[in-house]
Design a protein around this motif. Sequence first.
Motif, PDB file in Angstrom:
ATOM      1  N   LEU A 140     -21.738 -60.932 -63.407  1.00  0.00           N
ATOM      2  CA  LEU A 140     -20.516 -60.280 -63.894  1.00  0.00           C
ATOM      3  C   LEU A 140     -20.017 -60.914 -65.194  1.00  0.00           C
ATOM      4  CD1 LEU A 140     -18.698 -59.389 -60.553  1.00  0.00           C
ATOM      5  CD2 LEU A 140     -20.030 -57.908 -62.066  1.00  0.00           C
ATOM      6  N   GLU A 141     -20.341 -62.181 -65.423  1.00  0.00           N
ATOM      7  CA  GLU A 141     -20.018 -62.801 -66.723  1.00  0.00           C
ATOM      8  C   GLU A 141     -20.805 -62.116 -67.835  1.00  0.00           C
ATOM      9  OE1 GLU A 141     -20.294 -64.488 -63.901  1.00  0.00           O
ATOM     10  OE2 GLU A 141     -19.428 -66.493 -64.042  1.00  0.00           O
ATOM     11  N   GLN A 142     -22.049 -61.709 -67.535  1.00  0.00           N
ATOM     12  CA  GLN A 142     -22.820 -60.950 -68.533  1.00  0.00           C
ATOM     13  C   GLN A 142     -22.019 -59.702 -68.939  1.00  0.00           C
ATOM     14  OE1 GLN A 142     -26.485 -61.270 -65.773  1.00  0.00           O
ATOM     15  NE2 GLN A 142     -27.317 -60.442 -67.667  1.00  0.00           N
ATOM     16  N   VAL A 143     -21.532 -58.986 -67.926  1.00  0.00           N
ATOM     17  CA  VAL A 143     -20.817 -57.731 -68.200  1.00  0.00           C
ATOM     18  C   VAL A 143     -19.521 -58.006 -68.977  1.00  0.00           C
ATOM     19  CG1 VAL A 143     -19.726 -55.716 -67.155  1.00  0.00           C
ATOM     20  CG2 VAL A 143     -21.804 -56.672 -66.127  1.00  0.00           C
ATOM     21  N   GLY A 144     -18.755 -58.985 -68.514  1.00  0.00           N
ATOM     22  CA  GLY A 144     -17.473 -59.285 -69.168  1.00  0.00           C
ATOM     23  C   GLY A 144     -17.665 -59.699 -70.617  1.00  0.00           C
ATOM     24  N   GLY A 145     -18.626 -60.587 -70.852  1.00  0.00           N
ATOM     25  CA  GLY A 145     -18.885 -61.062 -72.222  1.00  0.00           C
ATOM     26  C   GLY A 145     -19.432 -59.967 -73.115  1.00  0.00           C
ATOM     27  N   GLY A 146     -20.036 -58.946 -72.496  1.00  0.00           N
ATOM     28  CA  GLY A 146     -20.602 -57.845 -73.275  1.00  0.00           C
ATOM     29  C   GLY A 146     -19.555 -57.126 -74.102  1.00  0.00           C
ATOM     30  N   VAL A 147     -18.325 -57.072 -73.616  1.00  0.00           N
ATOM     31  CA  VAL A 147     -17.260 -56.406 -74.383  1.00  0.00           C
ATOM     32  C   VAL A 147     -17.014 -57.177 -75.682  1.00  0.00           C
ATOM     33  CG1 VAL A 147     -14.840 -55.704 -74.392  1.00  0.00           C
ATOM     34  CG2 VAL A 147     -16.196 -55.436 -72.317  1.00  0.00           C
ATOM     35  N   TRP A 148     -16.955 -58.524 -75.604  1.00  0.00           N
ATOM     36  CA  TRP A 148     -16.669 -59.318 -76.812  1.00  0.00           C
ATOM     37  C   TRP A 148     -17.837 -59.239 -77.797  1.00  0.00           C
ATOM     38  CZ3 TRP A 148     -15.453 -63.013 -72.429  1.00  0.00           C
ATOM     39  CH2 TRP A 148     -14.148 -62.793 -71.976  1.00  0.00           C
ATOM     40  N   ILE A 149     -19.064 -59.234 -77.252  1.00  0.00           N
ATOM     41  CA  ILE A 149     -20.223 -59.096 -78.140  1.00  0.00           C
ATOM     42  C   ILE A 149     -20.161 -57.746 -78.853  1.00  0.00           C
ATOM     43  CG2 ILE A 149     -22.749 -58.649 -78.101  1.00  0.00           C
ATOM     44  CD1 ILE A 149     -22.120 -61.615 -78.041  1.00  0.00           C
ATOM     45  N   ARG A 150     -19.822 -56.704 -78.123  1.00  0.00           N
ATOM     46  CA  ARG A 150     -19.793 -55.363 -78.747  1.00  0.00           C
ATOM     47  C   ARG A 150     -18.615 -55.234 -79.696  1.00  0.00           C
ATOM     48  NH1 ARG A 150     -22.330 -53.844 -73.134  1.00  0.00           N
ATOM     49  NH2 ARG A 150     -24.493 -53.661 -73.834  1.00  0.00           N
ATOM     50  N   GLN A 151     -17.506 -55.903 -79.368  1.00  0.00           N
ATOM     51  CA  GLN A 151     -16.394 -55.937 -80.332  1.00  0.00           C
ATOM     52  C   GLN A 151     -16.861 -56.578 -81.639  1.00  0.00           C
ATOM     53  OE1 GLN A 151     -13.002 -57.489 -77.689  1.00  0.00           O
ATOM     54  NE2 GLN A 151     -11.980 -57.071 -79.630  1.00  0.00           N
ATOM     55  N   ALA A 152     -17.574 -57.699 -81.511  1.00  0.00           N
ATOM     56  CA  ALA A 152     -18.054 -58.397 -82.717  1.00  0.00           C
ATOM     57  C   ALA A 152     -18.989 -57.488 -83.518  1.00  0.00           C
ATOM     58  CB  ALA A 152     -18.762 -59.693 -82.328  1.00  0.00           C
ATOM     59  N   LEU A 153     -19.825 -56.726 -82.826  1.00  0.00           N
ATOM     60  CA  LEU A 153     -20.775 -55.848 -83.526  1.00  0.00           C
ATOM     61  C   LEU A 153     -20.072 -54.649 -84.153  1.00  0.00           C
ATOM     62  CD1 LEU A 153     -23.697 -56.073 -80.970  1.00  0.00           C
ATOM     63  CD2 LEU A 153     -23.662 -57.026 -83.287  1.00  0.00           C
ATOM     64  N   VAL A 154     -19.034 -54.136 -83.476  1.00  0.00           N
ATOM     65  CA  VAL A 154     -18.258 -53.031 -84.052  1.00  0.00           C
ATOM     66  C   VAL A 154     -17.524 -53.539 -85.299  1.00  0.00           C
ATOM     67  CG1 VAL A 154     -16.245 -51.534 -83.651  1.00  0.00           C
ATOM     68  CG2 VAL A 154     -18.047 -51.700 -81.915  1.00  0.00           C
ATOM     69  N   ARG A 155     -16.961 -54.758 -85.206  1.00  0.00           N
ATOM     70  CA  ARG A 155     -16.258 -55.321 -86.361  1.00  0.00           C
ATOM     71  C   ARG A 155     -17.231 -55.536 -87.525  1.00  0.00           C
ATOM     72  NH1 ARG A 155     -11.769 -60.002 -85.646  1.00  0.00           N
ATOM     73  NH2 ARG A 155     -11.087 -58.507 -84.059  1.00  0.00           N
ATOM     74  N   ARG A 156     -18.438 -56.035 -87.209  1.00  0.00           N
ATOM     75  CA  ARG A 156     -19.460 -56.221 -88.253  1.00  0.00           C
ATOM     76  C   ARG A 156     -19.821 -54.875 -88.882  1.00  0.00           C
ATOM     77  NH1 ARG A 156     -25.214 -56.062 -87.694  1.00  0.00           N
ATOM     78  NH2 ARG A 156     -26.261 -57.237 -89.362  1.00  0.00           N
ATOM     79  N   ALA A 157     -19.899 -53.829 -88.016  1.00  0.00           N
ATOM     80  CA  ALA A 157     -20.235 -52.493 -88.541  1.00  0.00           C
ATOM     81  C   ALA A 157     -19.148 -51.995 -89.488  1.00  0.00           C
ATOM     82  CB  ALA A 157     -20.414 -51.513 -87.374  1.00  0.00           C
ATOM     83  N   LEU A 158     -17.882 -52.304 -89.176  1.00  0.00           N
ATOM     84  CA  LEU A 158     -16.777 -51.808 -90.005  1.00  0.00           C
ATOM     85  C   LEU A 158     -16.606 -52.629 -91.280  1.00  0.00           C
ATOM     86  CD1 LEU A 158     -14.082 -51.218 -87.246  1.00  0.00           C
ATOM     87  CD2 LEU A 158     -15.436 -49.498 -88.422  1.00  0.00           C
ATOM     88  N   GLU A 159     -16.829 -53.933 -91.164  1.00  0.00           N
ATOM     89  CA  GLU A 159     -16.512 -54.810 -92.294  1.00  0.00           C
ATOM     90  C   GLU A 159     -17.756 -55.255 -93.062  1.00  0.00           C
ATOM     91  OE1 GLU A 159     -14.076 -57.914 -90.589  1.00  0.00           O
ATOM     92  OE2 GLU A 159     -12.481 -56.496 -90.081  1.00  0.00           O
ATOM     93  N   GLY A 160     -18.935 -54.941 -92.512  1.00  0.00           N
ATOM     94  CA  GLY A 160     -20.184 -55.265 -93.213  1.00  0.00           C
ATOM     95  C   GLY A 160     -20.586 -56.718 -93.073  1.00  0.00           C
ATOM     96  N   LYS A 161     -19.840 -57.505 -92.320  1.00  0.00           N
ATOM     97  CA  LYS A 161     -20.192 -58.924 -92.154  1.00  0.00           C
ATOM     98  C   LYS A 161     -19.531 -59.437 -90.879  1.00  0.00           C
ATOM     99  CE  LYS A 161     -16.425 -60.279 -95.282  1.00  0.00           C
ATOM    100  NZ  LYS A 161     -15.313 -60.242 -94.384  1.00  0.00           N
ATOM    101  N   VAL A 162     -19.992 -60.629 -90.443  1.00  0.00           N
ATOM    102  CA  VAL A 162     -19.259 -61.345 -89.377  1.00  0.00           C
ATOM    103  C   VAL A 162     -18.942 -62.718 -89.922  1.00  0.00           C
ATOM    104  CG1 VAL A 162     -19.929 -60.302 -87.179  1.00  0.00           C
ATOM    105  CG2 VAL A 162     -21.514 -61.861 -88.320  1.00  0.00           C
TER     106      VAL A 162
END
Length: 302
Positions: free
Chosen positions: A280-302
């Motif tokens: 379940l930690e995999q699932v919970g952490g998946g939201v933060w990973i996907r947030q980071a990837l969505v932010r990278r997609a919007l801003e072009g960088k992390v």
Amino acid sequence: MSAASLLDLKSLSAETIARIFSLADRLSGEKPADRDHFPNRRGLSAALVFFEPSTRTRLSFETACLREGLRPVILDGAAGSSLEKGESAEDTLLNIAAMNPSVMVVRSGDALDMEAMSRALPGLPWLNAGWGRRGHPTQALLDLFALVRKGLDPASQRLLLIGDVRHSRVAASHFELARVLGYEVALCGPASFLPERPTARVFESLRDGLRWATAAMALRVQLERHPGATDLKDYHGRWGLNADSLKALAPKAVIMHPGPVNWGVEMSSDVMRDPRSVILEQVGGGVWIRQALVRRALEGKV
Ligand code: CP
């Protein structure tokens, strides 16, 4: 193709992945943002196009988009869409892209050429949310992130993939990610479930593999791809994780599963309560990973 797209993990450097993990970790400590925290994103949308079923990935991307100030618009399977009238996946994607989402998140089978489609839409960041047997990059990233959150060094891990490796896009992405981050991957399972020409070490017995592993990941037996051929009781007896087989796994090792689990096949239900389980930690952490990837997609960088 947009530079902020993520179709596979071959194209990411270890440094970029470290920055994605670092941002995801920072996000984990924040109060979930709502749209008002991103006034400049008001009115922006993310297209979540799921041609195939999903629970974890779809809802996790949906949550991630909401927290990043994007309104998710969702195509969830063919029912009720013009796919039912015979419209192709490619035309569906071109029409959704014409509605000008800020990011496209797509799950599809192997038949869709995601690379060609994302090249045809050069300004639109594209995130692979599970592509046939080709890969599931956000899943492999969130798997490693679950280990990082436990204070483990990714490069020192020995990941045992158990079972249906041949049909697994999660396994395909781990082979890519392991090459970038330097962790070891080994396999065990029935010969008919493993690649015909394995490129990783193969353990003949589950116990030998578990003794070697720092992380043991059971893969879903894809029953739909083994018509009538698998004796599930026999499979569990030989390759299943349960209180008995897990005696071979070190106390500090972790137990993983990308989900959904066939309980009693890949693992018995009591494994969820094993203190080494991070499912379940995999699932919970998946939201933060996907947030980071969505932010990278919007801003072009992390
Ligand atoms: N792990 C995973 O991709 O699960 P879903 O199919 O439910 O998204």
